[in-house]
Scaffold this active site. Sequence first.
Site, PDB file in Angstrom:
ATOM      1  N   HIS A 116      40.166   6.534 -29.455  1.00 27.08           N
ATOM      2  CA  HIS A 116      39.649   7.793 -30.012  1.00 27.08           C
ATOM      3  C   HIS A 116      40.684   8.897 -29.814  1.00 27.08           C
ATOM      4  O   HIS A 116      41.606   8.777 -29.019  1.00 27.08           O
ATOM      5  CB  HIS A 116      38.326   8.187 -29.356  1.00 27.08           C
ATOM      6  CG  HIS A 116      38.417   8.369 -27.877  1.00 27.08           C
ATOM      7  ND1 HIS A 116      38.999   9.473 -27.292  1.00 27.08           N
ATOM      8  CD2 HIS A 116      38.036   7.572 -26.859  1.00 27.08           C
ATOM      9  CE1 HIS A 116      38.949   9.353 -25.972  1.00 27.08           C
ATOM     10  NE2 HIS A 116      38.373   8.204 -25.672  1.00 27.08           N
ATOM     11  N   ALA A 158      57.287   0.359 -11.449  1.00 28.85           N
ATOM     12  CA  ALA A 158      55.876   0.469 -11.069  1.00 28.85           C
ATOM     13  C   ALA A 158      55.284   1.817 -11.440  1.00 28.85           C
ATOM     14  O   ALA A 158      55.892   2.864 -11.235  1.00 28.85           O
ATOM     15  CB  ALA A 158      55.720   0.225  -9.572  1.00 28.85           C
TER      16      ALA A 158
END
Length: 171
Positions: A116, A158
């Site tokens: 959305h 990471a």
Amino acid sequence: KQDLPSRMVAHQALLYGWGLAMGRWRLRRCTSVGSRPRTRGKPYVENFGRISIGDNFFLNSQFVASHLAAGPGATIEIGDSVSVNFGTGISADRSIRIGDRVRIGPYGIILDTDYHSVRDHAAEMPALPVVIGDDVWLALRVTVLRGSSIGAGSVITAGSVVVGRIPEGVI
């Protein structure tokens, strides 16, 4: 104490064998699966489109289930010798392509849609293809968003969020 290494080797061999035995069964909802698929734990596979997996695939769901989800008409293509660690979600409404020898760390997220708009939660966003090149490493908690492309040999560290194009061989 001298027996410990041989017991560890036997345990690892048992885990490997069990993973091979269960791999094809646990990936049975995929459209096609290459030779020697392995799984650890119970992954979640939802296939309303096409999920194609190459040879020597490993999907870890030991601690937290990983999932592969292809919506109606969507495709997920995974190359040879790909390893996906626990807690990873790969979800396609259009197209996700993962190259050969890719390593995906724990809790990774790969999406080709935002579902959305940020401003209007009722407005749907179009899905844009995601392409991950050969020999890419996605470390712990990497998120790859719609329309992204990661070049061959790149390492994504990471916690990174990938939006857009990453060239080849980039750390």
